[in-house]
Each structure stands twice: as structure tokens, then as C-alpha cells.
Scaffold this active site. Structure first.
Site, PDB file in Angstrom:
ATOM      1  N   ARG A   1       0.729  -1.154  -0.017  1.00  0.00           N
ATOM      2  CA  ARG A   1      -0.083  -0.123  -0.045  1.00  0.00           C
ATOM      3  C   ARG A   1       0.861   1.102  -0.039  1.00  0.00           C
ATOM      4  O   ARG A   1       2.149   1.160   0.241  1.00  0.00           O
ATOM      5  CB  ARG A   1      -0.845  -0.024   1.088  1.00  0.00           C
ATOM      6  CG  ARG A   1      -0.317  -0.256   2.471  1.00  0.00           C
ATOM      7  CD  ARG A   1      -0.887   0.576   3.679  1.00  0.00           C
ATOM      8  NE  ARG A   1      -0.560   1.947   3.530  1.00  0.00           N
ATOM      9  CZ  ARG A   1       0.760   2.662   3.709  1.00  0.00           C
ATOM     10  NH1 ARG A   1       1.800   1.946   3.843  1.00  0.00           N
ATOM     11  NH2 ARG A   1       0.838   3.913   3.565  1.00  0.00           N
ATOM     12  N   GLY A   2       0.240   2.492  -0.153  1.00  0.00           N
ATOM     13  CA  GLY A   2       0.964   3.684  -0.176  1.00  0.00           C
ATOM     14  C   GLY A   2       0.925   3.802  -1.975  1.00  0.00           C
ATOM     15  O   GLY A   2       1.521   2.867  -2.569  1.00  0.00           O
ATOM     16  N   ALA A   3       0.895   5.101  -2.054  1.00  0.00           N
ATOM     17  CA  ALA A   3       0.929   5.445  -3.509  1.00  0.00           C
ATOM     18  C   ALA A   3       2.085   4.900  -4.415  1.00  0.00           C
ATOM     19  O   ALA A   3       1.758   4.226  -5.506  1.00  0.00           O
ATOM     20  CB  ALA A   3       0.218   6.921  -3.799  1.00  0.00           C
TER      21      ALA A   3
ATOM     22  N   ARG B   1      -7.098  -0.892  -6.877  1.00  0.00           N
ATOM     23  CA  ARG B   1      -7.467   0.237  -6.134  1.00  0.00           C
ATOM     24  C   ARG B   1      -7.935   1.177  -7.206  1.00  0.00           C
ATOM     25  O   ARG B   1      -7.175   2.154  -7.505  1.00  0.00           O
ATOM     26  CB  ARG B   1      -6.288   0.686  -5.358  1.00  0.00           C
ATOM     27  CG  ARG B   1      -6.327  -0.218  -4.055  1.00  0.00           C
ATOM     28  CD  ARG B   1      -5.471   0.249  -2.927  1.00  0.00           C
ATOM     29  NE  ARG B   1      -6.056   1.174  -2.322  1.00  0.00           N
ATOM     30  CZ  ARG B   1      -5.418   1.533  -0.899  1.00  0.00           C
ATOM     31  NH1 ARG B   1      -4.246   1.569  -0.582  1.00  0.00           N
ATOM     32  NH2 ARG B   1      -6.075   2.686  -0.617  1.00  0.00           N
TER      33      ARG B   1
ATOM     34  N   ASN C   1      -5.167  13.073   0.604  1.00  0.00           N
ATOM     35  CA  ASN C   1      -4.410  12.182   1.401  1.00  0.00           C
ATOM     36  C   ASN C   1      -5.346  11.443   2.189  1.00  0.00           C
ATOM     37  O   ASN C   1      -6.377  11.480   2.564  1.00  0.00           O
ATOM     38  CB  ASN C   1      -3.217  12.995   2.411  1.00  0.00           C
ATOM     39  CG  ASN C   1      -2.089  12.118   2.595  1.00  0.00           C
ATOM     40  OD1 ASN C   1      -1.846  11.066   1.921  1.00  0.00           O
ATOM     41  ND2 ASN C   1      -1.776  12.346   3.741  1.00  0.00           N
ATOM     42  N   LYS C   2      -4.706  10.438   3.238  1.00  0.00           N
ATOM     43  CA  LYS C   2      -5.049   9.567   4.133  1.00  0.00           C
ATOM     44  C   LYS C   2      -6.010  10.266   4.962  1.00  0.00           C
ATOM     45  O   LYS C   2      -6.027  11.275   5.647  1.00  0.00           O
ATOM     46  CB  LYS C   2      -4.125   8.625   4.813  1.00  0.00           C
ATOM     47  CG  LYS C   2      -4.673   7.585   5.949  1.00  0.00           C
ATOM     48  CD  LYS C   2      -5.675   6.822   5.412  1.00  0.00           C
ATOM     49  CE  LYS C   2      -4.916   5.919   4.243  1.00  0.00           C
ATOM     50  NZ  LYS C   2      -6.127   5.017   3.474  1.00  0.00           N
TER      51      LYS C   2
ATOM     52  N   ASP D   1      -1.654  11.451  -1.807  1.00  0.00           N
ATOM     53  CA  ASP D   1      -1.933  10.214  -3.008  1.00  0.00           C
ATOM     54  C   ASP D   1      -2.260  11.257  -4.097  1.00  0.00           C
ATOM     55  O   ASP D   1      -2.096  10.659  -5.355  1.00  0.00           O
ATOM     56  CB  ASP D   1      -3.246   9.736  -2.557  1.00  0.00           C
ATOM     57  CG  ASP D   1      -2.950   8.314  -1.818  1.00  0.00           C
ATOM     58  OD1 ASP D   1      -2.242   8.465  -0.841  1.00  0.00           O
ATOM     59  OD2 ASP D   1      -3.274   7.239  -2.446  1.00  0.00           O
TER      60      ASP D   1
ATOM     61  N   GLN E   1      -2.110   2.588   9.872  1.00  0.00           N
ATOM     62  CA  GLN E   1      -0.931   2.638   9.162  1.00  0.00           C
ATOM     63  C   GLN E   1       0.122   3.201  10.002  1.00  0.00           C
ATOM     64  O   GLN E   1       1.544   3.143   9.849  1.00  0.00           O
ATOM     65  CB  GLN E   1      -1.133   3.388   7.971  1.00  0.00           C
ATOM     66  CG  GLN E   1      -1.869   2.609   6.816  1.00  0.00           C
ATOM     67  CD  GLN E   1      -3.169   2.811   6.515  1.00  0.00           C
ATOM     68  OE1 GLN E   1      -3.678   3.194   7.732  1.00  0.00           O
ATOM     69  NE2 GLN E   1      -3.898   3.041   5.502  1.00  0.00           N
TER      70      GLN E   1
HETATM   71  O1  MRU Z   1      -4.732   3.643   1.772  1.00  0.00           O
HETATM   72  P1  MRU Z   1      -3.041   3.871   1.588  1.00  0.00           P
HETATM   73  O2  MRU Z   1      -2.531   3.145   3.002  1.00  0.00           O
HETATM   74  O3  MRU Z   1      -2.408   3.210   0.687  1.00  0.00           O
HETATM   75  O4  MRU Z   1      -2.882   5.323   1.929  1.00  0.00           O
HETATM   76  C1  MRU Z   1      -1.481   5.788   1.766  1.00  0.00           C
HETATM   77  C2  MRU Z   1      -1.356   7.360   2.126  1.00  0.00           C
HETATM   78  O5  MRU Z   1      -2.239   7.896   2.326  1.00  0.00           O
HETATM   79  C3  MRU Z   1       0.097   8.029   2.059  1.00  0.00           C
HETATM   80  O6  MRU Z   1       0.192   9.096   2.968  1.00  0.00           O
HETATM   81  C4  MRU Z   1       0.366   8.387   0.495  1.00  0.00           C
HETATM   82  O7  MRU Z   1       0.569   6.949  -0.224  1.00  0.00           O
HETATM   83  C5  MRU Z   1       1.488   9.041   0.169  1.00  0.00           C
HETATM   84  S1  MRU Z   1       2.929   8.887   0.994  1.00  0.00           S
HETATM   85  C6  MRU Z   1       3.923   7.818  -0.117  1.00  0.00           C
END
Ligand code: MRU
Length: 343
Positions: free
Chosen positions: A46-48, A87, A242-243, A232, A191
Site C-alpha cells: 500500500r502507499g501510492a 484500487r 491524502n489518508k 495520494d 498505518q
Molecule cells: O491507503 P494507503 O495506506 O495506501 O494510503 C497511503 C497514504 O495515504 C500515504 O500518505 C500516501 O500514499 C502518500 S505517502 C507515499
């Protein structure tokens, strides 16, 4: 250590299974695009940036099993569709798939499969180099003794290595600055508590996990010198997706005049998205909220339902600066962002 890596002998895509951390450090060995899509869907990765690179290697895996050049094209197209849907709202995932296909070049060529692997590897290597650059620019914003508040996980796990916002913290730490990091738990998937705390622990960086709802209090008490988050997607006007929970932290930071920095590679800036209202938000399975177990018991009553938006939009006016690989960007953002995307 890289968290997603390719072994051409096999070929095999390896990745740390983020679902098992911090209890176990397990490495997955994936041999098919279906397995990669499943890993993205279930958030083993996970993570963009990390899901983008994983999907790029997923295309190379699709090509590896083809019988002839025509079959390669069919299998790669099917894999691209499957991976995009893993996703579906993630802009970086789509970008990485399209970029890998573009860089691999001639689809009819005998070496198209090999070119996909080369292109995916280049994306992975560039991600690490960009993170290092952002780390250097961002570390200039932090002083020895600072307390930094961080949301979600933006470290090596969310990227290929090093990280975005967490990369800035790592660089400052490597420069000898003593930092204290307040780690938002980041409900519902935690996370922060599971992954960010684990990464900070690995690097010996002083930190404390806080409940998401404690962030406002910490900011109001003057206990935080800066907030650092990733993103993201960044819209052309500087609005940030973002998250979930990022918006509330940004509001509290603004109200208490604490700088709120968003650390993003310029590839995360999407000039075709005018503002945050145009960014689709991923709605995830409500069970992620309902399944919380406390002292051996499920917290939510059996009959309750839940809502689970995975991201939120922070308006550009709440962002003090963007840290990118080409430097620090300050308002007005439409101009600053347009300039870096066109350079
Ligand atoms: O749902 P996730 O855990 O994949 O979300 C990730 C985030 O929100 C991060 O903050 C985002 O990917 C940027 S950081 C590399």
C-alpha cells in the site's frame, strides 16, 4: 532495504507483506499479475508509489508467461486492466501502469516483455532517487530538537525505499538532528501505529504513538513544531487528497499557526484535476472500521453499520508548503505547481 523488489530469475516480484507488520516481517514472492492485484487489493502492499511500482512489475510478470509476441500483448492488456481495478481511484497506480507501457515502447517487438521489466525497474529506481532529493530539501525545514507530527505511513513501506514525509524525517535524523515524532495511529487500518512506528523504531528515531483524536490537543499545547504528511494526489490548485484524517490535522495546525508540509514527488501533482472536488475518494469495506478488536472483543455492536472513506481533501489554503524533489513550493500554488509539472 527496498520493500518491493524484482528478481529476473523466475521472474518473481518480492514485497514485504505490510498486513503482517509489526508482528512479523514476511516477504511475499509473487509470480502472476493476479497475485500482484490481490496484494494491492488486500493492502499487502500500500502507499501510492509502492502500489504503482508493484503494478508496473505485474505487467512484466504477465509478459513472462506468454507463448509468443501476440500473446504477450493480450496478457499484458488483461493484466493492466486487472491491476488498474485493484484500487481503482488511485491516480498513481494508473499513472505507473500507463508510464510503464509507454516507456516499454513497441508492443509488437520480440523484446516487449523484457522492456516492461526494464521500465518497471527504472520507475522503482527513480522513486528512491526522488525520495532522497525530497529528504534533503525537506530536512532544511526542521531544526534540532523539533517535534514533528506525522499522519499515515509515508516511509519505505509506502514507496520503494526511504519514503516521502518519513524520508524527510529520516534525512534530518541522519544529519544528526534530534527529532521527536508524534505518530498518528491512523484509523481504521492503523498505518501509523503499525507501520510508521515500526519504521521509526528500525531507524532509532524517538517517537510516541498518539490516538488520532489527540493531534488537535498536541498542536494547541504548542508541542508540535511541524506537521509532515504525504499525498495520494495534488490537484492543480494545490488541494491535497491524502489518508483520511489529514484534513482535521491540517485544520488544527492552521488554527495554531503550526506549519503543515506536504511531501510529494512532482508525479503526484495532477494538472488535469482542477481542484479537490474533482478527486474521487476511495470508499473501502466498512468491516475495516467494524472489525476493531479490543481486549479480545469486537468493539462495535453486531447491528451497527459503518462508513469508511479512505481519503479526504485538505484545501490548498491549509498547506504551508509542498516539499518536492525540485525544491520547496510556496503559494500561490496554481503557478508554482504548473511550473514544476511543465519543467
Ligand atoms: O491507503 P494507503 O495506506 O495506501 O494510503 C497511503 C497514504 O495515504 C500515504 O500518505 C500516501 O500514499 C502518500 S505517502 C507515499
Amino acid at each position: 532495504m527496498r520493500t518491493v523488489w524484482w528478481d529476473p530469475a523466475g521472474p518473481t516480484l518480492h514485497m514485504i507483506d505490510q498486513r503482517q507488520l509489526p508482528a512479523q516481517l514476511t516477504v511475499l514472492a509473487l509470480h502472476t499479475p493476479e497475485a500482484v492485484a490481490d496484494a494491492i487489493r488486500s493492502m499487502a502492499v500500500r502507499g501510492a508509489p509502492a502500489i504503482g511500482v508493484a503494478a508496473a512489475f505485474g505487467l512484466a510478470l504477465a509478459a513472462a508467461f506468454a507463448s509468443d509476441p501476440q500473446d504477450v500483448v493480450v496478457r499484458v492488456d488483461q493484466a493492466a486492466e486487472l491491476l488498474r481495478l485493484a484500487r481503482p481511484k488511485a491516480a498513481n497506480l494508473r499513472w505507473a501502469i500507463d508510464e510503464t507501457l509507454r516507456r516499454a515502447g513497441d508492443r509488437g517487438s520480440e523484446t516487449f516483455g523484457l522492456s516492461l521489466a526494464v521500465a518497471a525497474q527504472a520507475l522503482a529506481d527513480e522513486d528512491v532517487a526522488i525520495n532522497r532529493q525530497m529528504g534533503l530539501h525537506g530536512a532544511d525545514l526542521l531544526k534540532d530538537g523539533d517535534t514533528v507530527l506525522h499522519h499515515c505511513n509515508t516511509g519505505a513501506l509506502a514507496t520503494v525505499d526511504y519514503g516521502t514525509a518519513l524520508g524527510v524525517i529520516r534525512t534530518a535524523h541522519e544529519q544528526g538532528k534530534h527529532l521527536h515524532v508524534l505518530v498518528d495511529e491512523t484509523r481504521p487500518r492503523l498505518q501509523g501505529a503499525r507501520l510508521t512506528a515500526w519504521e521509526l523504531d528500525q531507524h532509532g528515531i524517538d517517537h510516541a504513538i498518539i490516538a488520532d483524536s489527540a493531534a488537535g490537543r498536541m498542536l494547541q499545547q504548542g508541542e508540535v513544531n511541524a506537521v509532515l504528511v504525504g499525498a495520494d494526489r495534488v490537484a492543480a490548485n494545490g488541494d491535497v487528497a491524502n489518508k483520511i484524517g489529514t484534513y482535521m490535522v491540517a485544520l488544527a495546525a492552521h488554527d495554531n499557526r503550526v506549519p503543515f508540509y506536504c511531501v510529494v514527488p512532482t508525479s503526484t501533482v495532477d494538472p488535469s484535476t482542477p481542484d479537490g472536488a474533482a478527486i474521487p475518494i476511495e470508499e473501502r469495506d466498512p468491516q475495516e472500521v467494524l472489525d476493531l478488536i479490543h481486549q479480545g472483543q469486537q468493539v462495535a455492536p453486531e447491528g451497527s453499520r459503518a462508513l469508511n472513506p479512505a481519503f479526504d481533501i485538505t484545501p490548498a489554503r491549509l498547506v504551508t508548503a509542498f516539499v518536492t524533489e525540485v525544491g520547496i513550493l510556496r503559494p500561490p500554488y496554481p503557478e508554482a505547481l504548473a511550473k514544476v509539472r511543465s519543467s
